[in-house]
Design an enzyme around this catalytic site. Structure first.
Site: not given
Length: 530
Positions: A325, A354, A458
């Site tokens: 960000e 793994h 937004k």
């Protein structure tokens, strides 16, 4: 120069802190530091001005003050210094009152659980601290999070709290009070308390912007109107991703019994090192330079965070926001389109071995690793799972083995080593990466302290919700329709309308979907019942 010699040359140790950084497995030319000197000089100068109170966020015309939070003497005015000192003291004092039973739940008895409602930095920081430093067996409050607007996720958390809701303290964190996810979580929490016959206000605390700090917050007004237990202030010179040492983090930490003073001291100690030491001894500047070297100053390689300690499993999520960000910007400070950024991901060792280490070693070489070594395996004695060998020995072996295997196949890595995981060390780790981000932002000439892309998302979400309302209304009028028909009637984009209709069919019991050969041929029907 062999690797042992290179390791000694490129290892920086802060013996008084117990922290070291090893950049010997990064590929950079011998003259790299000299060539970067004009930029590193500028980065140091910019950071000095930032800490002195300059407008370091030019787009929003704001100061950037998260470094002051762990050393309030640095703040440029007496008022700011007093405010920071007060926030720390009030956070601890309120927690003491809760722990002592001087502030009790509505039906009496001490609070035993904590529900934190927030998103982004208002959740990621507290979540990281909780997982790293809080033990379920001795924490004064068992902690839960509403960190999304997923109704199923909210229901799962409420189910986990169960009958203890009457002894649950809820902390709602939002600077503006208008963040939809946090507002939704607050309303869901309030409804749950009311279903249980409880007054939400008698269990609620707000951490939000305040009029006294020049911020208009819907949450402050709501909390005052409904007489919540407490309101803690936020300021506009601390961004969400660097707010863990502001009231955003202080209040949850203190309530959970975390040693707030020690965490702040660790951050301050790392700040002192990385503020004043020259490049070759400066861990934060070295991190920034390694990011620059690996990605050619353009973010061409991802950063893989590999902490070999379960307590640090959320560090990669925390750093995703802090790094991405801050640095992921379309434009630089001169207005030039640059599309900067560094992608961050990770989990924990040795689990990663793994999972995706196979690709790291043998697949596309588009990353550099950051190993986090915690030297102390565990407190107390460890079981020998093989003769002379403990679980901690295995974990160290996996770390060293993975680092070696990656380097042998041309994969670069940095290793940060700390003695253990405690409040002081976590504070130091956070401060190290915060300053590295600030330095790197100067190296690539971007504003690390705003987030225009977040605001664009937004706005787009708000636009979708407006379309959804129109689609719902038009479907009620038509009774049955296709996406194209409703799009024609409402003037909205047909694909957006289609997604609205599919959402309604999945979530509203009286809306059904009949699939055709293509989405355009799907029919949606609002069933009416007499």
């Amino acid at each position: 120069m062999n690797l042992w010699q290179r390791y000694q040359k490129h290892l920086v140790r802060y013996n008084d802190l117990g922290i070291s950084i090893d950049i010997s497995r990064m590929n950079f030319p011998d003259d790299f530091f000299a060539k970067m000197k004009p930029l590193t000089d500028k980065a140091f100068a910019d950071m000095k001005q930032l800490e002195a109170g300059a407008i370091a966020n030019p787009d929003e015309k704001r100061m950037v003050g998260h470094y002051w939070l762990r050393n309030f003497g640095l703040a440029p005015t007496p008022e700011l210094r007093a405010g920071i000192e007060s926030d720390i003291a009030q956070s601890k004092a309120f927690a003491d009152e809760i722990h002592a039973g001087n502030i009790v739940a509505e039906r009496g008895g001490r609070f035993t659980r904590l529900l934190i409602v927030g998103i982004g930095g208002s959740a990621l920081g507290p979540q990281f601290i909780t997982d790293a430093l809080v033990n379920a067996w001795d924490s004064p409050l068992k902690t839960h999070f509403f960190d999304n607007t997923d109704p199923d996720g909210l229901q799962r958390v409420l189910s986990d709290i169960g009958a203890d809701l009457n002894r649950t303290l809820t902390v709602v964190i939002s600077k503006s009070g208008g963040t939809p996810e946090t507002r939704n979580g607050m309303l869901e929490a309030k409804a749950a308390y009311e279903r249980a016959g409880l007054d939400f206000a008698k269990h609620a605390v707000a951490v939000t912007g305040t009029a006294a700090n020049g911020i208009s917050s819907k949450l402050e007004g709501y909390a005052n109107e409904n007489k919540w237990l407490k309101i803690f202030p936020m300021t506009d010179w601390v961004g969400g991703r660097t707010s863990i040492m502001h009231t955003v983090g202080l209040v949850p930490m203190a309530l959970q019994g975390v040693d707030v003073d020690s965490l702040l001291a660790g951050a301050s100690a790392m700040d002192e090192k990385t503020r004043s030491l020259p490049v070759e001894e400066n861990a934060a500047m070295l991190l920034a330079l390694m990011w620059h070297a690996a990605g050619e100053g353009k973010g061409t390689k991802d950063m893989v965070i590999l902490p070999y300690k379960d307590r640090l499993v959320l560090l990669s999520k925390y750093l995703q926001q802090l790094v991405m960000e801050s640095l992921g910007k379309e434009l630089d400070l001169d207005g030039k389109k640059v599309n900067q950024g560094i992608a961050v991901y990770g989990n924990k060792g040795s689990t990663d071995q793994h999972a995706y280490v196979q690709q790291l070693r043998d697949g596309v070489n588009n990353f550099f690793a950051t190993f986090i070594e915690v030297r102390k395996g565990a407190s107390g004695s460890q079981l020998e799972v093989e003769p002379g060998t403990t679980c901690g020995d295995f974990l160290q072996g996996f770390l060293r083995g993975t680092r070696k295997a990656l380097y042998e196949n041309g994969r670069q890595s940095v290793t940060i080593s700390v003695p253990g995981v405690n409040a002081f060390m976590v504070g130091a780790i956070i401060a190290l990466f915060e300053r590295a981000v600030g330095y790197y932002a100067t190296l690539v000439n971007v504003n690390a302290y705003h987030q225009p892309g977040v605001e664009a998302g937004k706005k787009a979400a708000g636009d979708f919700l407006k379309i959804l309302t129109g689609v719902r209304t038009q479907l009620a009028k038509a009774g049955t329709a296709s996406a194209d028909e409703i799009a024609s009637a409402t003037g909205a984009d047909a694909e957006e309308v289609y997604h609205c209709l599919v959402h309604l069919a999945a979530n509203e019991p009286h809306v059904t979907q009949s699939t055709g050969k293509s989405p355009a041929e799907d029919r949606f029907t609002l069933e009416t019942h007499a």
